[in-house]
Design a protein around this motif. Structure first.
Motif, mmCIF file in Angstrom:
data_model
loop_
_atom_site.group_PDB
_atom_site.id
_atom_site.type_symbol
_atom_site.label_atom_id
_atom_site.label_comp_id
_atom_site.label_asym_id
_atom_site.label_seq_id
_atom_site.Cartn_x
_atom_site.Cartn_y
_atom_site.Cartn_z
ATOM 1 N N LYS A 241 0.840 -1.200 0.000
ATOM 2 C CA LYS A 241 0.000 0.000 0.000
ATOM 3 C C LYS A 241 0.873 1.246 0.000
ATOM 4 C CE LYS A 241 -3.670 2.317 2.613
ATOM 5 N NZ LYS A 241 -4.573 2.240 3.805
ATOM 6 N N GLY A 242 0.573 2.174 -0.894
ATOM 7 C CA GLY A 242 1.332 3.415 -1.002
ATOM 8 C C GLY A 242 2.447 3.350 -2.029
ATOM 9 N N GLN A 243 2.837 2.150 -2.449
ATOM 10 C CA GLN A 243 3.841 2.045 -3.503
ATOM 11 C C GLN A 243 3.202 2.286 -4.867
ATOM 12 O OE1 GLN A 243 5.580 -1.920 -2.754
ATOM 13 N NE2 GLN A 243 7.441 -0.886 -2.025
ATOM 14 N N THR A 244 4.015 2.719 -5.817
ATOM 15 C CA THR A 244 3.569 2.930 -7.188
ATOM 16 C C THR A 244 4.213 1.876 -8.076
ATOM 17 O OG1 THR A 244 3.245 5.305 -6.881
ATOM 18 C CG2 THR A 244 3.538 4.529 -9.144
ATOM 19 N N LEU B 117 -3.238 -10.049 -13.191
ATOM 20 C CA LEU B 117 -4.184 -10.387 -12.129
ATOM 21 C C LEU B 117 -3.743 -9.700 -10.840
ATOM 22 C CD1 LEU B 117 -4.389 -14.215 -12.842
ATOM 23 C CD2 LEU B 117 -6.302 -12.637 -13.083
ATOM 24 N N PHE B 118 -4.720 -9.284 -10.021
ATOM 25 C CA PHE B 118 -4.437 -8.661 -8.732
ATOM 26 C C PHE B 118 -5.200 -9.385 -7.632
ATOM 27 C CE2 PHE B 118 -4.018 -5.100 -11.787
ATOM 28 C CZ PHE B 118 -2.727 -4.691 -11.501
ATOM 29 N N TYR B 119 -4.538 -9.567 -6.476
ATOM 30 C CA TYR B 119 -5.147 -10.202 -5.313
ATOM 31 C C TYR B 119 -4.804 -9.392 -4.065
ATOM 32 C CZ TYR B 119 -4.969 -14.163 -8.552
ATOM 33 O OH TYR B 119 -5.085 -14.956 -9.659
ATOM 34 N N SER B 120 -5.696 -9.389 -3.098
ATOM 35 C CA SER B 120 -5.366 -8.820 -1.796
ATOM 36 C C SER B 120 -4.314 -9.690 -1.141
ATOM 37 C CB SER B 120 -6.616 -8.749 -0.915
ATOM 38 O OG SER B 120 -6.258 -8.517 0.439
ATOM 39 N N ALA B 121 -3.221 -9.082 -0.705
ATOM 40 C CA ALA B 121 -2.173 -9.863 -0.043
ATOM 41 C C ALA B 121 -2.637 -10.385 1.311
ATOM 42 C CB ALA B 121 -0.911 -9.009 0.117
ATOM 43 N N ALA B 122 -3.587 -9.689 1.931
ATOM 44 C CA ALA B 122 -4.105 -10.119 3.227
ATOM 45 C C ALA B 122 -5.018 -11.328 3.097
ATOM 46 C CB ALA B 122 -4.856 -8.964 3.897
ATOM 47 N N PRO C 14 -11.470 -0.603 -3.404
ATOM 48 C CA PRO C 14 -10.472 -0.172 -4.397
ATOM 49 C C PRO C 14 -9.116 -0.789 -4.079
ATOM 50 C CG PRO C 14 -10.970 1.618 -2.871
ATOM 51 C CD PRO C 14 -11.912 0.512 -2.539
ATOM 52 N N MET C 15 -8.514 -1.427 -5.080
ATOM 53 C CA MET C 15 -7.228 -2.093 -4.910
ATOM 54 C C MET C 15 -6.068 -1.220 -5.365
ATOM 55 S SD MET C 15 -8.169 -5.958 -6.178
ATOM 56 C CE MET C 15 -6.858 -6.725 -5.210
ATOM 57 N N LEU C 16 -6.228 -0.620 -6.537
ATOM 58 C CA LEU C 16 -5.219 0.263 -7.099
ATOM 59 C C LEU C 16 -5.924 1.355 -7.895
ATOM 60 C CD1 LEU C 16 -4.245 -2.971 -7.970
ATOM 61 C CD2 LEU C 16 -2.063 -1.733 -7.967
ATOM 62 N N GLU C 17 -5.215 2.440 -8.154
ATOM 63 C CA GLU C 17 -5.722 3.497 -9.030
ATOM 64 C C GLU C 17 -4.691 3.790 -10.110
ATOM 65 O OE1 GLU C 17 -7.312 8.138 -9.032
ATOM 66 O OE2 GLU C 17 -6.907 7.119 -7.142
ATOM 67 N N ILE C 18 -5.137 3.852 -11.360
ATOM 68 C CA ILE C 18 -4.238 4.208 -12.447
ATOM 69 C C ILE C 18 -3.949 5.707 -12.364
ATOM 70 C CG2 ILE C 18 -3.912 4.292 -14.948
ATOM 71 C CD1 ILE C 18 -5.713 1.856 -15.187
ATOM 72 N N THR C 19 -2.689 6.059 -12.163
ATOM 73 C CA THR C 19 -2.308 7.452 -11.934
ATOM 74 C C THR C 19 -1.543 8.062 -13.099
ATOM 75 O OG1 THR C 19 -0.375 6.607 -10.743
ATOM 76 C CG2 THR C 19 -2.294 7.235 -9.427
ATOM 77 N N ALA C 20 -0.986 7.230 -13.958
ATOM 78 C CA ALA C 20 -0.287 7.722 -15.153
ATOM 79 C C ALA C 20 -0.470 6.684 -16.256
ATOM 80 C CB ALA C 20 1.191 7.962 -14.874
ATOM 81 N N ASP C 21 -0.564 7.181 -17.494
ATOM 82 C CA ASP C 21 -0.845 6.274 -18.608
ATOM 83 C C ASP C 21 -0.456 6.977 -19.904
ATOM 84 O OD1 ASP C 21 -1.825 4.413 -20.383
ATOM 85 O OD2 ASP C 21 -3.935 4.696 -19.874
ATOM 86 N N THR C 22 0.497 6.427 -20.634
ATOM 87 C CA THR C 22 0.896 7.041 -21.897
ATOM 88 C C THR C 22 0.343 6.281 -23.101
ATOM 89 O OG1 THR C 22 3.013 5.839 -21.903
ATOM 90 C CG2 THR C 22 2.993 8.030 -20.901
ATOM 91 N N VAL C 23 -0.541 5.318 -22.834
ATOM 92 C CA VAL C 23 -1.223 4.593 -23.905
ATOM 93 C C VAL C 23 -2.650 5.104 -24.065
ATOM 94 C CG1 VAL C 23 -1.999 2.312 -24.707
ATOM 95 C CG2 VAL C 23 0.210 2.552 -23.562
ATOM 96 N N MET D 228 0.297 2.576 -11.593
ATOM 97 C CA MET D 228 -0.780 2.440 -10.617
ATOM 98 C C MET D 228 -0.282 2.674 -9.200
ATOM 99 S SD MET D 228 -2.130 -0.998 -12.419
ATOM 100 C CE MET D 228 -0.585 -1.046 -13.357
ATOM 101 N N LEU D 229 -1.124 3.299 -8.388
ATOM 102 C CA LEU D 229 -0.872 3.470 -6.962
ATOM 103 C C LEU D 229 -1.606 2.366 -6.216
ATOM 104 C CD1 LEU D 229 0.127 5.155 -4.486
ATOM 105 C CD2 LEU D 229 -2.061 6.386 -4.640
ATOM 106 N N ALA D 230 -0.900 1.617 -5.380
ATOM 107 C CA ALA D 230 -1.535 0.553 -4.599
ATOM 108 C C ALA D 230 -2.305 1.147 -3.432
ATOM 109 C CB ALA D 230 -0.488 -0.428 -4.101
ATOM 110 N N LEU D 231 -3.577 0.804 -3.330
ATOM 111 C CA LEU D 231 -4.438 1.292 -2.257
ATOM 112 C C LEU D 231 -4.587 0.259 -1.145
ATOM 113 C CD1 LEU D 231 -7.156 2.972 -4.507
ATOM 114 C CD2 LEU D 231 -5.126 4.019 -3.476
ATOM 115 N N MET D 232 -4.021 -0.901 -1.343
ATOM 116 C CA MET D 232 -3.896 -1.959 -0.331
ATOM 117 C C MET D 232 -2.684 -2.781 -0.718
ATOM 118 S SD MET D 232 -6.720 -4.899 -1.409
ATOM 119 C CE MET D 232 -8.185 -3.923 -1.199
ATOM 120 N N ASP D 233 -2.227 -3.651 0.160
ATOM 121 C CA ASP D 233 -1.167 -4.582 -0.212
ATOM 122 C C ASP D 233 -1.736 -5.557 -1.238
ATOM 123 O OD1 ASP D 233 0.362 -3.321 1.696
ATOM 124 O OD2 ASP D 233 0.383 -5.009 3.101
#
Length: 215
Positions: A30-33, A48-53, A86-95, A178-183
């Motif tokens: 969480k908090g990493q980009t 694929l994304f999963y909650s680490a918890a 919310p798991m992650l948010e897309i914060t930058a995208d050049t596509v 993407m910014l991680a909003l959870m682990d």
């Protein structure tokens, strides 16, 4: 939406090149980009994304599309879980657009879509299966392989509601961040598909980068 990032590769805490057809699995805190970089262009990264918890909570294409009222993903999209979180948010995208409807290629779908002899070709589902088998510490099994995102992949929705696999929109050096909003546990199959133009019929490497929260 196109938006460049202020982060530079030299400040990343983690970098890894993923060869064409290989998988990558990693926990992003969480908090990493987290960035996926298309090194040579026109490559699809099935993710694929999963909650680490609790890996039973994972990315939900249905909830993500419903929450943003758009079938394509880009800057501002929050990737939602099966629990509505919310798991992650897309914060930058050049596509500017990514697919979450087309799914991941499999030997079975290659057979149905293309030809019987394509069954022996490597596919993203094979990469996922190999990843969970070789990395038991993440607590995932083949039953956890569900909805995925196809970053960089171009899958237009036709006027009659169908899907088509078209030439990719990406190019060398393009990325999504993407910014991680959870682990989160991130599992990527760097797509080996050779039967449709999603990789330009030539799968190539990607690079994954992670920045700490203070970066």
């Amino acid at each position: 939406m196109i938006r460049e990032s202020a982060l530079t590769p030299d400040t990343a805490a983690y970098r890894k090149v993923v060869p064409a057809g290989n998988y990558w699995i990693h926990t992003v805190r969480k908090g990493q980009t987290f960035r996926i970089l298309d090194l040579e262009g026109n490559q699809a990264a099935d993710t694929l994304f999963y909650s680490a918890a609790d890996p039973a909570e994972r990315y939900s294409a249905v909830d993500t599309v419903r929450a943003q009222r758009n079938v394509y993903l880009t800057v501002g999209t929050k990737l939602m879980s099966t629990e509505g979180n919310p798991m992650l948010e897309i914060t930058a995208d050049t596509v500017g657009r990514h697919d979450t409807l087309g799914g991941a290629c499999a030997t079975e779908s290659n057979t149905v879509r293309y030809a019987l002899e394509k069954k022996t070709m490597h596919a993203c589902r094979d990469s996922y299966l190999l990843a969970v088998t070789e990395n038991e510490g993440f607590g995932l099994t083949k039953r956890d392989i569900t909805h995925n995102i196809n970053f960089f992949m171009n899958v237009p929705v036709t006027p009659d509601g169908g899907l088509t696999f078209e030439d990719g929109l990406s190019a060398p050096g393009k990325y999504v961040e993407m910014l991680a909003l959870m682990d989160v546990i991130v599992l990527i199959s760097n797509c080996p598909q050779l039967n449709n133009p999603c990789n330009g019929y030539n799968p190539t490497p990607i690079e994954v980068l992670v920045w700490d929260a203070a970066a």
